[in-house]
Design an enzyme around this catalytic site. Structure first.
Site, PDB file in Angstrom:
ATOM      1  N   ASN A 123      48.420  26.717  51.621  1.00  0.00           N
ATOM      2  CA  ASN A 123      48.078  26.594  53.038  1.00  0.00           C
ATOM      3  C   ASN A 123      47.874  25.127  53.383  1.00  0.00           C
ATOM      4  O   ASN A 123      47.590  24.305  52.518  1.00  0.00           O
ATOM      5  CB  ASN A 123      46.737  27.279  53.304  1.00  0.00           C
ATOM      6  CG  ASN A 123      46.918  28.692  53.762  1.00  0.00           C
ATOM      7  OD1 ASN A 123      46.828  29.601  52.955  1.00  0.00           O
ATOM      8  ND2 ASN A 123      47.194  28.868  55.023  1.00  0.00           N
ATOM      9  N   HIS A 160      51.311  27.863  56.055  1.00  0.00           N
ATOM     10  CA  HIS A 160      51.570  27.209  54.766  1.00  0.00           C
ATOM     11  C   HIS A 160      52.346  25.926  55.055  1.00  0.00           C
ATOM     12  O   HIS A 160      52.986  25.786  56.103  1.00  0.00           O
ATOM     13  CB  HIS A 160      52.332  28.157  53.837  1.00  0.00           C
ATOM     14  CG  HIS A 160      51.448  29.245  53.297  1.00  0.00           C
ATOM     15  ND1 HIS A 160      50.918  29.225  52.032  1.00  0.00           N
ATOM     16  CD2 HIS A 160      50.960  30.367  53.879  1.00  0.00           C
ATOM     17  CE1 HIS A 160      50.159  30.299  51.843  1.00  0.00           C
ATOM     18  NE2 HIS A 160      50.165  31.015  52.962  1.00  0.00           N
ATOM     19  N   HIS A 203      47.905  30.885  60.464  1.00  0.00           N
ATOM     20  CA  HIS A 203      47.773  30.777  59.007  1.00  0.00           C
ATOM     21  C   HIS A 203      49.051  30.098  58.510  1.00  0.00           C
ATOM     22  O   HIS A 203      50.056  30.757  58.230  1.00  0.00           O
ATOM     23  CB  HIS A 203      47.614  32.200  58.450  1.00  0.00           C
ATOM     24  CG  HIS A 203      47.475  32.298  56.974  1.00  0.00           C
ATOM     25  ND1 HIS A 203      46.273  32.548  56.341  1.00  0.00           N
ATOM     26  CD2 HIS A 203      48.395  32.220  55.984  1.00  0.00           C
ATOM     27  CE1 HIS A 203      46.454  32.619  55.041  1.00  0.00           C
ATOM     28  NE2 HIS A 203      47.735  32.422  54.786  1.00  0.00           N
ATOM     29  N   ARG A 244      40.577  32.563  48.065  1.00  0.00           N
ATOM     30  CA  ARG A 244      41.439  33.753  47.942  1.00  0.00           C
ATOM     31  C   ARG A 244      42.918  33.350  47.954  1.00  0.00           C
ATOM     32  O   ARG A 244      43.578  33.356  46.935  1.00  0.00           O
ATOM     33  CB  ARG A 244      41.121  34.747  49.083  1.00  0.00           C
ATOM     34  CG  ARG A 244      41.709  36.133  48.885  1.00  0.00           C
ATOM     35  CD  ARG A 244      43.176  36.258  49.244  1.00  0.00           C
ATOM     36  NE  ARG A 244      43.500  35.880  50.605  1.00  0.00           N
ATOM     37  CZ  ARG A 244      44.740  35.752  51.061  1.00  0.00           C
ATOM     38  NH1 ARG A 244      45.776  35.984  50.272  1.00  0.00           N
ATOM     39  NH2 ARG A 244      44.975  35.360  52.304  1.00  0.00           N
ATOM     40  N   ASP A 245      43.418  32.929  49.093  1.00  0.00           N
ATOM     41  CA  ASP A 245      44.852  32.629  49.189  1.00  0.00           C
ATOM     42  C   ASP A 245      45.209  31.470  48.261  1.00  0.00           C
ATOM     43  O   ASP A 245      46.287  31.450  47.663  1.00  0.00           O
ATOM     44  CB  ASP A 245      45.193  32.266  50.643  1.00  0.00           C
ATOM     45  CG  ASP A 245      46.672  32.407  50.955  1.00  0.00           C
ATOM     46  OD1 ASP A 245      47.422  32.858  50.065  1.00  0.00           O
ATOM     47  OD2 ASP A 245      47.083  32.084  52.069  1.00  0.00           O
ATOM     48  N   CYS A 303      52.112  31.579  47.625  1.00  0.00           N
ATOM     49  CA  CYS A 303      52.148  33.029  47.790  1.00  0.00           C
ATOM     50  C   CYS A 303      52.878  33.616  46.593  1.00  0.00           C
ATOM     51  O   CYS A 303      54.017  33.225  46.316  1.00  0.00           O
ATOM     52  CB  CYS A 303      52.844  33.427  49.084  1.00  0.00           C
ATOM     53  SG  CYS A 303      53.007  35.228  49.213  1.00  0.00           S
TER      54      CYS A 303
HETATM   55  C1  LIG Z   1      48.625  47.234  47.667  1.00  0.00           C
HETATM   56  C2  LIG Z   1      48.791  47.719  46.244  1.00  0.00           C
HETATM   57  C3  LIG Z   1      47.444  48.051  45.616  1.00  0.00           C
HETATM   58  C4  LIG Z   1      49.650  48.986  46.267  1.00  0.00           C
HETATM   59  O1  LIG Z   1      50.126  49.243  44.976  1.00  0.00           O
HETATM   60  P1  LIG Z   1      50.704  50.664  44.564  1.00  0.00           P
HETATM   61  O2  LIG Z   1      51.171  50.533  43.156  1.00  0.00           O
HETATM   62  O3  LIG Z   1      51.680  51.113  45.586  1.00  0.00           O
HETATM   63  O4  LIG Z   1      49.381  51.553  44.659  1.00  0.00           O
HETATM   64  P2  LIG Z   1      49.086  53.031  44.235  1.00  0.00           P
HETATM   65  O5  LIG Z   1      48.152  53.563  45.271  1.00  0.00           O
HETATM   66  O6  LIG Z   1      50.340  53.786  43.919  1.00  0.00           O
HETATM   67  O7  LIG Z   1      48.247  52.860  42.870  1.00  0.00           O
HETATM   68  C5  LIG Z   1      48.841  52.357  41.686  1.00  0.00           C
HETATM   69  C6  LIG Z   1      47.740  51.823  40.771  1.00  0.00           C
HETATM   70  O8  LIG Z   1      47.085  50.730  41.439  1.00  0.00           O
HETATM   71  C7  LIG Z   1      45.691  50.995  41.515  1.00  0.00           C
HETATM   72  N1  LIG Z   1      45.184  50.446  42.781  1.00  0.00           N
HETATM   73  C8  LIG Z   1      45.618  50.770  44.015  1.00  0.00           C
HETATM   74  N2  LIG Z   1      44.923  50.078  44.910  1.00  0.00           N
HETATM   75  C9  LIG Z   1      44.028  49.326  44.229  1.00  0.00           C
HETATM   76  C10 LIG Z   1      43.029  48.424  44.641  1.00  0.00           C
HETATM   77  N3  LIG Z   1      42.829  48.128  45.936  1.00  0.00           N
HETATM   78  N4  LIG Z   1      42.288  47.825  43.697  1.00  0.00           N
HETATM   79  C11 LIG Z   1      42.501  48.104  42.380  1.00  0.00           C
HETATM   80  N5  LIG Z   1      43.437  48.950  41.934  1.00  0.00           N
HETATM   81  C12 LIG Z   1      44.192  49.557  42.869  1.00  0.00           C
HETATM   82  C13 LIG Z   1      45.572  52.521  41.466  1.00  0.00           C
HETATM   83  O9  LIG Z   1      44.289  52.909  41.031  1.00  0.00           O
HETATM   84  C14 LIG Z   1      46.646  52.836  40.445  1.00  0.00           C
HETATM   85  O10 LIG Z   1      46.138  52.531  39.156  1.00  0.00           O
HETATM   86  P3  LIG Z   1      46.609  53.339  37.851  1.00  0.00           P
HETATM   87  O11 LIG Z   1      46.318  54.787  38.136  1.00  0.00           O
HETATM   88  O12 LIG Z   1      48.072  53.064  37.702  1.00  0.00           O
HETATM   89  O13 LIG Z   1      45.792  52.721  36.738  1.00  0.00           O
HETATM   90  C15 LIG Z   1      49.519  46.667  45.377  1.00  0.00           C
HETATM   91  O14 LIG Z   1      50.809  46.501  45.905  1.00  0.00           O
HETATM   92  C16 LIG Z   1      48.819  45.356  45.330  1.00  0.00           C
HETATM   93  O15 LIG Z   1      47.724  45.222  44.805  1.00  0.00           O
HETATM   94  N6  LIG Z   1      49.446  44.280  45.890  1.00  0.00           N
HETATM   95  C17 LIG Z   1      48.868  42.951  45.868  1.00  0.00           C
HETATM   96  C18 LIG Z   1      49.266  42.257  47.103  1.00  0.00           C
HETATM   97  C19 LIG Z   1      48.576  40.935  47.218  1.00  0.00           C
HETATM   98  O16 LIG Z   1      47.415  40.780  46.919  1.00  0.00           O
HETATM   99  N7  LIG Z   1      49.353  39.934  47.704  1.00  0.00           N
HETATM  100  C20 LIG Z   1      48.824  38.667  47.975  1.00  0.00           C
HETATM  101  C21 LIG Z   1      47.921  38.711  49.191  1.00  0.00           C
HETATM  102  S1  LIG Z   1      48.807  38.802  50.748  1.00  0.00           S
HETATM  103  C22 LIG Z   1      49.095  37.171  51.121  1.00  0.00           C
HETATM  104  O17 LIG Z   1      48.808  36.317  50.338  1.00  0.00           O
HETATM  105  C23 LIG Z   1      49.622  36.833  52.490  1.00  0.00           C
HETATM  106  C24 LIG Z   1      48.532  36.318  53.424  1.00  0.00           C
HETATM  107  C25 LIG Z   1      47.503  37.382  53.736  1.00  0.00           C
HETATM  108  O18 LIG Z   1      47.824  35.236  52.831  1.00  0.00           O
HETATM  109  C26 LIG Z   1      49.153  35.833  54.748  1.00  0.00           C
HETATM  110  C27 LIG Z   1      50.391  34.963  54.573  1.00  0.00           C
HETATM  111  O19 LIG Z   1      50.301  33.840  54.035  1.00  0.00           O
HETATM  112  O20 LIG Z   1      51.446  35.432  54.939  1.00  0.00           O
END
Ligand SMILES: CC(C)(COP(=O)([O-])OP(=O)([O-])OC[C@H]1O[C@@H](n2cnc3c(N)ncnc32)[C@H](O)[C@@H]1OP(=O)([O-])[O-])[C@@H](O)C(=O)NCCC(=O)NCCSC(=O)C[C@@](C)(O)CC(=O)[O-]
Length: 302
Positions: A253, A213, A211, A19-20, A244
């Site tokens: 990581n 990096h 966690h 995933r990450d 990220c």
């Molecule tokens: C959180 C949202 C979804 C908010 O995104 P948004 O645009 O605010 O969501 P919304 O509710 O307004 O919906 C907009 C559109 O997104 C769709 N949607 C809404 N939710 C989903 C879903 N779950 N799956 C599929 N589709 C989704 C929804 O259906 C809609 O589709 P449309 O009508 O425009 O066709 C968006 O910002 C997003 O997907 N962000 C991705 C963030 C991400 O994955 N980042 C990387 C992971 S975090 C990380 O790596 C850090 C970590 C964990 O490892 C720890 C560290 O290292 O610090």
């Protein structure tokens, strides 16, 4: 540093490579290759594999096929196959795919929260409430992440109090543990120690995971500090895959191979077969046409 400590006898490794790691690789891995990666990691002895992510595929295209990956993997008993779920839509997709556990993810920095999940920290907590309720009703455990605990790519230094508040909020809402993300890898043993001196007395080490990096090469040293504070859950990524997508320049990581090697040297049990793990990392790197970030894997290959 804590005055006296005993290292834990065993450490659970949370493997986040599929995933990450893969969410930030520029070369796409086929669904079948992802399935083989997850299965290889479980066969190497990892008991927790973060297998995918149910976020908006327009934001993170690398995770668009997570549902198929979950459906195609052969599962080993005793292994948790987890998924990231930022909201109810993600949770519903994860349940349909058969994820055995989910994780919600927040940040200790407002700017990072906006860039990563398009909402403020408090709005993110509001979005998690229905996920927690649905998970509780379905008997699904929920892990919490807090990003930017030792620095933010947009705001710089982050106060320990901000990390404490969001971690406490995640635990209060029902997360069984919080994984503290040094998202951009700027932490050092000094800053990690200062953070844990604030968090551990309030939250207890059993509720915390690390966690780290490895952008600045500090991850193993930071993990060692965490072990000295009694933390025994460590996130890592095979071959040090990834980075990220919302933190330019952040490297992957810490490599799982390097964590396992260090823990073996401390006589800490992980259940992981290091040679098998190195082989899984090498196979994945070959498919991604990149070199491993694991110093242990590089040394063994030489
Ligand atoms: C959180 C949202 C979804 C908010 O995104 P948004 O645009 O605010 O969501 P919304 O509710 O307004 O919906 C907009 C559109 O997104 C769709 N949607 C809404 N939710 C989903 C879903 N779950 N799956 C599929 N589709 C989704 C929804 O259906 C809609 O589709 P449309 O009508 O425009 O066709 C968006 O910002 C997003 O997907 N962000 C991705 C963030 C991400 O994955 N980042 C990387 C992971 S975090 C990380 O790596 C850090 C970590 C964990 O490892 C720890 C560290 O290292 O610090």
């Amino acid at each position: 540093m804590t005055e006296s400590f005993a290292y834990p006898k065993s450490v659970s490794i949370v493997e986040v490579g599929p995933r990450d790691g893969l969410q930030n690789e520029s070369t796409p891995l086929s669904t079948q290759d992802k399935v083989e990666l997850v299965e290889g990691l479980a066969n190497a002895g990892l008991r927790y594999v973060e297998t995918g992510s149910f976020v908006n595929p327009r934001w993170i295209p690398q995770m668009a096929d997570s549902g198929e990956v979950f459906q195609r993997i052969s599962r080993l008993p005793g292994v948790t196959y987890a998924a990231l779920t930022p909201n109810m839509k993600g949770f519903e997709r994860a349940m349909k795919a058969g994820a055995s556990e989910v994780a919600v993810f927040a940040a200790a920095s407002e700017s990072f929260s906006q860039r990563n999940i398009n909402c403020s920290i408090s709005e993110s907590i509001d979005r998690f409430h229905p996920v927690m309720e649905a998970a509780d009703a379905a008997g699904i455990a929920v892990r919490g992440y807090v990003s930017c605990v030792l620095g933010c790519p947009y705001e710089g230094e982050i106060q320990a109090q901000a990390v404490l508040e969001v971690s406490q909020a995640l635990l209060d809402m029902g997360c069984y543990e919080v994984s503290l993300g040094d998202t951009i890898g700027t932490g050092t043993p000094g800053s990690m120690d200062r953070l844990l001196n604030v968090l551990v007395p309030e939250l207890t080490p059993g509720k915390l995971a690390l966690h780290c990096h490895n952008s600045y090469g500090q991850a193993l040293a930071n993990i060692l500090v965490g072990l000295q504070h009694g933390i025994s859950r460590i996130d890592s990524s095979v071959a040090g895959l990834g980075g990220c997508p919302y933190a330019t320049g952040a490297s992957g990581n810490v490599a799982t191979e390097d964590v396992v090697y260090m823990l073996q040297g401390l006589d800490i049990e992980t259940g992981v077969d290091l040679d098998a793990l190195i082989a899984v990392g090498a196979d994945c790197c070959k498919k991604l046409e990149r070199s491993t970030q694991s110093a242990v894997a590089q040394a063994r290959a030489a």
